[in-house]
Design a protein around this motif. Structure first.
Motif, PDB file in Angstrom:
ATOM      1  N   PRO A   9      -1.075 -18.376  25.340  1.00 18.74           N
ATOM      2  CA  PRO A   9      -0.185 -19.394  25.506  1.00 18.74           C
ATOM      3  C   PRO A   9      -0.578 -20.758  24.719  1.00 18.74           C
ATOM      4  CG  PRO A   9      -0.463 -18.362  27.413  1.00 18.74           C
ATOM      5  CD  PRO A   9      -1.122 -17.574  26.602  1.00 18.74           C
ATOM      6  N   LEU A  10      -1.873 -20.982  24.595  1.00 20.10           N
ATOM      7  CA  LEU A  10      -2.445 -22.338  23.704  1.00 20.10           C
ATOM      8  C   LEU A  10      -2.289 -21.963  22.155  1.00 20.10           C
ATOM      9  CD1 LEU A  10      -5.695 -22.909  25.483  1.00 20.10           C
ATOM     10  CD2 LEU A  10      -3.489 -23.731  25.858  1.00 20.10           C
ATOM     11  N   ALA A  11      -1.987 -20.785  21.763  1.00 19.79           N
ATOM     12  CA  ALA A  11      -1.940 -20.692  20.307  1.00 19.79           C
ATOM     13  C   ALA A  11      -0.242 -20.652  19.866  1.00 19.79           C
ATOM     14  CB  ALA A  11      -2.413 -19.330  19.654  1.00 19.79           C
ATOM     15  N   VAL A  12       0.494 -21.017  20.709  1.00 23.02           N
ATOM     16  CA  VAL A  12       1.878 -20.934  20.158  1.00 23.02           C
ATOM     17  C   VAL A  12       2.268 -22.091  19.515  1.00 23.02           C
ATOM     18  CG1 VAL A  12       4.085 -21.223  21.126  1.00 23.02           C
ATOM     19  CG2 VAL A  12       2.586 -19.794  22.348  1.00 23.02           C
ATOM     20  N   PRO A  13       2.729 -21.842  18.418  1.00 25.63           N
ATOM     21  CA  PRO A  13       2.938 -23.043  17.276  1.00 25.63           C
ATOM     22  C   PRO A  13       3.999 -23.913  18.008  1.00 25.63           C
ATOM     23  CG  PRO A  13       3.817 -21.217  16.320  1.00 25.63           C
ATOM     24  CD  PRO A  13       3.045 -20.872  17.823  1.00 25.63           C
ATOM     25  N   VAL A  14       4.028 -25.148  17.491  1.00 29.65           N
ATOM     26  CA  VAL A  14       4.855 -26.038  18.128  1.00 29.65           C
ATOM     27  C   VAL A  14       5.710 -26.750  16.831  1.00 29.65           C
ATOM     28  CG1 VAL A  14       5.174 -28.524  18.819  1.00 29.65           C
ATOM     29  CG2 VAL A  14       3.852 -26.876  20.011  1.00 29.65           C
ATOM     30  N   PHE A  15       7.081 -26.892  17.007  1.00 31.37           N
ATOM     31  CA  PHE A  15       7.909 -27.920  16.156  1.00 31.37           C
ATOM     32  C   PHE A  15       8.364 -28.857  17.003  1.00 31.37           C
ATOM     33  CE2 PHE A  15      11.865 -29.289  14.356  1.00 31.37           C
ATOM     34  CZ  PHE A  15      11.402 -29.255  12.769  1.00 31.37           C
ATOM     35  N   ASP A  16       7.927 -30.312  16.663  1.00 33.68           N
ATOM     36  CA  ASP A  16       8.337 -31.378  17.337  1.00 33.68           C
ATOM     37  C   ASP A  16       9.596 -32.128  16.891  1.00 33.68           C
ATOM     38  OD1 ASP A  16       8.007 -33.442  19.704  1.00 33.68           O
ATOM     39  OD2 ASP A  16       7.002 -34.862  18.208  1.00 33.68           O
ATOM     40  N   GLY A  17      10.522 -32.305  17.718  1.00 36.09           N
ATOM     41  CA  GLY A  17      11.569 -33.145  17.223  1.00 36.09           C
ATOM     42  C   GLY A  17      11.906 -34.408  17.101  1.00 36.09           C
ATOM     43  N   HIS A  18      11.025 -35.335  17.330  1.00 38.80           N
ATOM     44  CA  HIS A  18      10.908 -36.671  16.919  1.00 38.80           C
ATOM     45  C   HIS A  18       9.522 -37.109  16.959  1.00 38.80           C
ATOM     46  CE1 HIS A  18      13.372 -40.356  16.311  1.00 38.80           C
ATOM     47  NE2 HIS A  18      12.250 -40.848  16.986  1.00 38.80           N
ATOM     48  N   ALA A 337       1.223 -22.076  33.142  1.00 43.42           N
ATOM     49  CA  ALA A 337       0.641 -22.029  34.535  1.00 43.42           C
ATOM     50  C   ALA A 337       1.875 -22.114  35.339  1.00 43.42           C
ATOM     51  CB  ALA A 337      -0.297 -23.277  34.654  1.00 43.42           C
ATOM     52  N   ARG A 338       3.061 -22.714  34.966  1.00 47.53           N
ATOM     53  CA  ARG A 338       4.139 -22.418  35.992  1.00 47.53           C
ATOM     54  C   ARG A 338       4.891 -20.947  35.933  1.00 47.53           C
ATOM     55  NH1 ARG A 338       5.598 -25.983  39.624  1.00 47.53           N
ATOM     56  NH2 ARG A 338       7.567 -26.144  39.220  1.00 47.53           N
ATOM     57  N   GLY A 339       4.433 -20.285  35.138  1.00 45.43           N
ATOM     58  CA  GLY A 339       4.690 -18.830  34.885  1.00 45.43           C
ATOM     59  C   GLY A 339       5.668 -18.624  33.605  1.00 45.43           C
ATOM     60  N   TYR A 340       5.854 -19.466  32.874  1.00 46.77           N
ATOM     61  CA  TYR A 340       6.573 -19.288  31.694  1.00 46.77           C
ATOM     62  C   TYR A 340       5.755 -18.197  30.864  1.00 46.77           C
ATOM     63  CZ  TYR A 340       9.085 -23.890  32.412  1.00 46.77           C
ATOM     64  OH  TYR A 340       9.720 -24.572  33.180  1.00 46.77           O
ATOM     65  N   GLY A 341       6.568 -17.240  30.363  1.00 46.26           N
ATOM     66  CA  GLY A 341       5.795 -16.196  29.713  1.00 46.26           C
ATOM     67  C   GLY A 341       6.075 -16.464  28.200  1.00 46.26           C
ATOM     68  N   PRO A 342       5.610 -15.503  27.353  1.00 47.07           N
ATOM     69  CA  PRO A 342       5.497 -15.862  26.038  1.00 47.07           C
ATOM     70  C   PRO A 342       6.852 -16.024  25.100  1.00 47.07           C
ATOM     71  CG  PRO A 342       3.776 -14.006  26.671  1.00 47.07           C
ATOM     72  CD  PRO A 342       4.719 -14.136  27.589  1.00 47.07           C
ATOM     73  N   GLU A 343       7.744 -15.107  25.698  1.00 48.70           N
ATOM     74  CA  GLU A 343       9.007 -15.237  24.966  1.00 48.70           C
ATOM     75  C   GLU A 343       9.752 -16.687  25.249  1.00 48.70           C
ATOM     76  OE1 GLU A 343      13.457 -12.783  24.753  1.00 48.70           O
ATOM     77  OE2 GLU A 343      11.914 -12.316  26.142  1.00 48.70           O
ATOM     78  N   LEU A 344       9.478 -17.260  26.344  1.00 45.91           N
ATOM     79  CA  LEU A 344      10.138 -18.637  26.882  1.00 45.91           C
ATOM     80  C   LEU A 344       9.408 -19.567  26.018  1.00 45.91           C
ATOM     81  CD1 LEU A 344      12.218 -20.009  28.169  1.00 45.91           C
ATOM     82  CD2 LEU A 344      11.076 -19.937  30.245  1.00 45.91           C
ATOM     83  N   LEU A 345       8.075 -19.408  26.047  1.00 46.17           N
ATOM     84  CA  LEU A 345       7.037 -20.450  25.503  1.00 46.17           C
ATOM     85  C   LEU A 345       7.340 -20.428  24.062  1.00 46.17           C
ATOM     86  CD1 LEU A 345       3.628 -19.805  27.175  1.00 46.17           C
ATOM     87  CD2 LEU A 345       5.389 -21.746  27.494  1.00 46.17           C
ATOM     88  N   HIS A 346       7.582 -19.521  23.244  1.00 44.29           N
ATOM     89  CA  HIS A 346       8.043 -19.525  21.882  1.00 44.29           C
ATOM     90  C   HIS A 346       9.353 -20.136  21.728  1.00 44.29           C
ATOM     91  CE1 HIS A 346       5.025 -17.122  19.659  1.00 44.29           C
ATOM     92  NE2 HIS A 346       4.824 -16.780  20.781  1.00 44.29           N
ATOM     93  N   LYS A 347      10.337 -19.965  22.619  1.00 48.12           N
ATOM     94  CA  LYS A 347      11.527 -20.683  22.401  1.00 48.12           C
ATOM     95  C   LYS A 347      11.419 -22.160  22.642  1.00 48.12           C
ATOM     96  CE  LYS A 347      14.889 -16.882  24.066  1.00 48.12           C
ATOM     97  NZ  LYS A 347      15.936 -16.673  24.986  1.00 48.12           N
ATOM     98  N   ILE A 348      10.754 -22.616  23.509  1.00 47.71           N
ATOM     99  CA  ILE A 348      10.670 -23.890  23.858  1.00 47.71           C
ATOM    100  C   ILE A 348       9.835 -24.673  22.885  1.00 47.71           C
ATOM    101  CG2 ILE A 348       9.805 -25.634  25.570  1.00 47.71           C
ATOM    102  CD1 ILE A 348      10.376 -23.690  28.077  1.00 47.71           C
ATOM    103  N   CYS A 349       8.740 -23.985  22.295  1.00 49.15           N
ATOM    104  CA  CYS A 349       7.783 -24.636  21.405  1.00 49.15           C
ATOM    105  C   CYS A 349       8.413 -24.909  20.091  1.00 49.15           C
ATOM    106  CB  CYS A 349       6.394 -23.741  21.495  1.00 49.15           C
ATOM    107  SG  CYS A 349       5.619 -24.145  23.028  1.00 49.15           S
TER     108      CYS A 349
END
Length: 363
Positions: A9-18, A337-349
């Motif tokens: 999880p900590l290695a998921v790249p982030v695209f920040d929108g603003h 920690a809230r139970g978000y799995g890798p696929e959902l984390l990648h979508k959000i991030c």
């Protein structure tokens, strides 16, 4: 990079929108803005070293111009704020000042790209962003927040587009020739003005024709619905939260969120503490869980393909638990920690931003 790639999880790249780093560089580091960004600063929320610490692969970099005194005076006028502004409401000196500041900030961004030796790239397509993510280059999308610098004939929009502009917020929280931006009020509904002027509606059409993303953040509710009626692109609010959780005029009602979901649009969660907190206070002693709370609400209302980040770094007070761009791994860990799995984390991030940009830009 695959959106389903399994990583910690900590290695998921982030695209920040603003973010508003260009304004901070312009105001406080103009003579040495490139080095200030690339080498890092002791102040503010965002620079190249902290983006790397936060595993931020890219983001939307806004050009925001502080209010000229004449514009501020007009925004304080209830009559102007609720009616269609005219050129007489905004003196020529204000328009010139806005254009000068806009060109200066865009020049800073262009110079950062040129001086970065391939470490920073202004992206004009989702393919550009994906290529940057694969190579480790910082992917930057050029955005203008508040169209005070634009003319009503679309001429400057063509120039900005040729320079790399791919995202535009016609309004900030003040009136301009294109409409009535939503003022900052708490508690309040977002229904505080008369929406878009005819010039504003034409600007939305012009952005659609050029495949420029139209950002709904900072629009009043009537402006939101004007845009929804005109636009043929997904509805996107790059940095806005849930009004049901924080009754700020800047936040989105459930009805607005339903309209965004219907178009397969997107909401970027704003980390500014007044827009997170139920009490609307500007208090940095705010838990990271407030961001998580809005993410979970928006996932329920918009869907797991329509939610991501729109931090507002360098534009607002951040929670102490997050602090600056280096804090993204802590937020990703909180979601895990809230139970978000890798696929959902990648979508959000990052994945959901790439999806809506592709849909908007026509790739």
């Amino acid at each position: 990079m695959s959106e389903n790639h399994q990583v910690a999880p900590l290695a998921v790249p982030v695209f920040d929108g603003h973010n508003d780093v260009l304004c901070r560089l312009w105001q406080h580091h103009y003579a040495d803005a490139v080095n200030a960004f690339m080498q890092g600063t002791a102040s503010g929320h965002l620079d190249f070293p902290r983006l790397r610490q936060g595993n931020v692969a890219g983001g939307i970099f806004a050009v925001w111009v502080p209010s000229h005194p004449a514009v501020a005076a007009a925004a304080d006028s209830e009559q102007v704020a609720r009616s269609a502004p005219t050129p007489a409401d905004f003196p020529q000196e204000a328009a010139i000042a806005a254009r000068d500041a806009t060109f200066s900030m865009l020049a800073i961004l262009l110079r950062i790209e040129q001086a970065s030796q391939g470490k920073v790239k202004i992206c004009r397509s989702a393919g550009d962003i994906r290529a940057c993510m694969a190579s480790g280059t910082l992917a930057v999308v050029m955005h203008i927040e508040g169209a005070e610098a634009l003319d009503v004939n679309g001429e400057l929009l063509d120039i900005f587009y040729a320079s790399g502009l791919r995202s535009l917020g016609p309004l900030w929280s003040r009136p301009n020739l294109f409409g009535a931006g939503v003022p900052f009020r708490y508690p309040s509904s977002p229904d505080l003005g008369d929406g878009l002027t005819e010039a504003g509606k034409q600007l939305v059409r012009d952005c659609n024709r050029r495949r420029i993303l139209v950002d709904l953040s900072h629009m009043d509710e009537k402006g939101f619905w004007h845009t929804a009626a005109i636009s043929d692109a997904p509805l996107v609010a790059s940095h806005s939260n849930a009004h049901a959780l924080s009754a700020q005029s800047r936040n989105l009602t459930d009805r607005q969120l339903a309209a965004i979901a219907e178009t397969r649009g997107f909401v970027g969660v704003n980390f500014a503490v007044p827009f997170l907190r139920e009490d609307g206070r500007r208090d940095a002693e705010t838990s990271l869980q407030e961001i998580v709370r809005h993410i979970e609400y928006l996932l329920d209302k918009v869907g797991e393909d329509g939610v991501g980040f729109g931090s507002d770094l360098d534009g607002a007070t951040m929670p102490d638990d997050f602090r600056d761009a280096a804090g993204f791994p802590r937020l990703v860990a909180a979601l895990a920690a809230r139970g978000y799995g890798p696929e959902l984390l990648h979508k959000i991030c990052y994945g959901n931003w790439l999806r809506v940009l592709e849909a908007t830009w026509g790739e």
